[in-house]
Design a protein around this motif. Sequence first.
Motif, mmCIF file in Angstrom:
data_model
loop_
_atom_site.group_PDB
_atom_site.id
_atom_site.type_symbol
_atom_site.label_atom_id
_atom_site.label_comp_id
_atom_site.label_asym_id
_atom_site.label_seq_id
_atom_site.Cartn_x
_atom_site.Cartn_y
_atom_site.Cartn_z
ATOM 1 N N ALA A 1 4.207 -2.344 4.602
ATOM 2 C CA ALA A 1 4.200 -3.400 3.581
ATOM 3 C C ALA A 1 5.610 -3.838 3.198
ATOM 4 O O ALA A 1 5.772 -4.674 2.306
ATOM 5 N N GLY A 2 6.623 -3.257 3.830
ATOM 6 C CA GLY A 2 8.005 -3.658 3.569
ATOM 7 C C GLY A 2 8.639 -3.002 2.363
ATOM 8 O O GLY A 2 9.654 -3.495 1.848
ATOM 9 N N VAL A 3 8.081 -1.884 1.888
ATOM 10 C CA VAL A 3 8.631 -1.219 0.711
ATOM 11 C C VAL A 3 9.985 -0.585 1.039
ATOM 12 O O VAL A 3 10.121 0.119 2.037
ATOM 13 N N ASP A 4 10.978 -0.825 0.177
ATOM 14 C CA ASP A 4 12.345 -0.362 0.404
ATOM 15 C C ASP A 4 12.638 1.003 -0.208
ATOM 16 O O ASP A 4 13.359 1.810 0.371
ATOM 17 N N PHE A 5 12.120 1.240 -1.429
ATOM 18 C CA PHE A 5 12.434 2.466 -2.175
ATOM 19 C C PHE A 5 11.155 3.271 -2.402
ATOM 20 O O PHE A 5 10.104 2.698 -2.692
ATOM 21 N N ILE A 6 11.260 4.593 -2.327
ATOM 22 C CA ILE A 6 10.118 5.456 -2.607
ATOM 23 C C ILE A 6 10.516 6.578 -3.551
ATOM 24 O O ILE A 6 11.621 7.115 -3.455
ATOM 25 N N THR A 7 9.622 6.896 -4.483
ATOM 26 C CA THR A 7 9.815 8.046 -5.376
ATOM 27 C C THR A 7 8.621 8.973 -5.235
ATOM 28 O O THR A 7 7.481 8.521 -5.153
ATOM 29 N N ILE A 8 8.896 10.276 -5.203
ATOM 30 C CA ILE A 8 7.851 11.291 -5.093
ATOM 31 C C ILE A 8 8.154 12.372 -6.115
ATOM 32 O O ILE A 8 9.241 12.965 -6.096
ATOM 33 N N GLY A 9 7.220 12.629 -7.016
ATOM 34 C CA GLY A 9 7.432 13.619 -8.065
ATOM 35 C C GLY A 9 6.205 14.468 -8.302
ATOM 36 O O GLY A 9 5.091 14.117 -7.888
ATOM 37 N N GLN A 10 6.398 15.598 -8.958
ATOM 38 C CA GLN A 10 5.304 16.498 -9.287
ATOM 39 C C GLN A 10 4.477 15.950 -10.449
ATOM 40 O O GLN A 10 5.019 15.567 -11.482
ATOM 41 N N TYR A 11 3.158 15.918 -10.283
ATOM 42 C CA TYR A 11 2.283 15.579 -11.401
ATOM 43 C C TYR A 11 2.312 16.705 -12.421
ATOM 44 O O TYR A 11 2.191 17.885 -12.067
ATOM 45 N N LEU A 12 2.482 16.344 -13.690
ATOM 46 C CA LEU A 12 2.422 17.301 -14.787
ATOM 47 C C LEU A 12 1.337 16.850 -15.757
ATOM 48 O O LEU A 12 1.339 15.700 -16.212
ATOM 49 N N GLN A 13 0.437 17.730 -16.095
ATOM 50 C CA GLN A 13 -0.708 17.403 -16.943
ATOM 51 C C GLN A 13 -0.259 17.144 -18.379
ATOM 52 O O GLN A 13 0.303 18.023 -19.027
#
Length: 311
Positions: free
Chosen positions: A239-251
Motif C-alpha cells: 500500500a506504499g506505507v513508509d513508516f511502521i511502529t510496533i509496540g507491546q499491547y498493555l491492558q
Amino acid sequence: MTEKPVLRHPEKARKPDNPSPRKPAWIRVKAPTSEEAAEVRRLMRQKNLHTVCEEAACPNIGECWKHRHATFMILGDTCTRACAFCNVKTGRPGAVDVAEPENLADSVTAMGLRHVVITSVDRDDLADGGAFQFVACIERIRATSPHCTIEVLTPDFRDKGDAVEKVTAARPDVFNHNLETVPRLYPGIRPGARYFESLRLLQRVKQADSSIFTKSGIMVGLGEERGEVLQVMDDMRSAGVDFITIGQYLQPTLKHVAVSRFVTPDEFEDYRAVARSKGFLMVAATPLTRSSHHADRDFEELRAERLRRQG
C-alpha cells in the motif's frame, strides 16, 4: 448522600475481569510528575484541549510531557466506537468545538513544537467523520507555526466519502492510520473497523499525493503469530506505507482485552530488522513504542538522513 462514580466505559462494566500476565522487568515507566509535565497539563486545561496521552493512558506520558511534547486529540474526548484495547471513553459525543483549531495552534506555539501529532476520536456521527476539523487544525498551525511539521493520526472515516482526500489535500507532512493488529484478530479487537478498508485508506493517501509520508502501526501481544505480523508488513509495503511502529499491547483496565503474552525485546529487534529489510523508511519497534512516541525525533532524523544522501 455519596454520588456514584461516573464510569469511563459503562458498556464494559458488565463484562467479567480479564486479568493479564504479570508485567516483565522490561516494562518500566515513570509517572508524569515533572514540572514540565505539570505545565503541559495546565496548558491543556487552559485551552480546553485533550491529549491521547491522558485519554488512552499512554505509558510514555511521563517521558513525553517532561520534554513538552504531547499528542493532541481533537473532536472531543468521547468515541463513537468501543474497541477492546482502547481506554478512550465511549458514548455520545458533544458538539464540535469551533475554537479548537485556534486553541491547538496557540498551544503548538506556546510549547515551541517543531513537530506536532494530531489524532482524534472516531466521530461516526459527523457527515465527514470529522475530516473538516483535521483540515482546520492543519491550516491554522501552518498559519501560526509555518516551520512546524504536522503529522495526523486519523480514524478510518468509514463510509464518509472523500474524507481521506480532504485531509490529504491539506498536505500534512505525515499521514498516519493504524492497522492496530493482524486481520484474524479484528472481530474481537477492532470490531468497528475492517482491515482491508484501513489498508486501502493508506493507499488512497499515496495515490492522491505521493509526497506525503504514510505511516501505520500495530500492537503485539494480542495472540498474533509472527508470520501474521510479517504479512501485515508486506500488506503495508504494497500500500506504499513508509513508516511502521510496533509496540507491546498493555491492558488499560481489567475490563479490556487481556494481554496474551509479553513479546521480548529480542523479538522486537527481530521485527525491526525484518521491517528495515522490507524497505520501510522508518521503523520503531520496542515494547513501549507507540504511534507518536518520538515521532518528532524520528521525523527529524529521517529528514537529516535524506539531506546527507542528497549532499
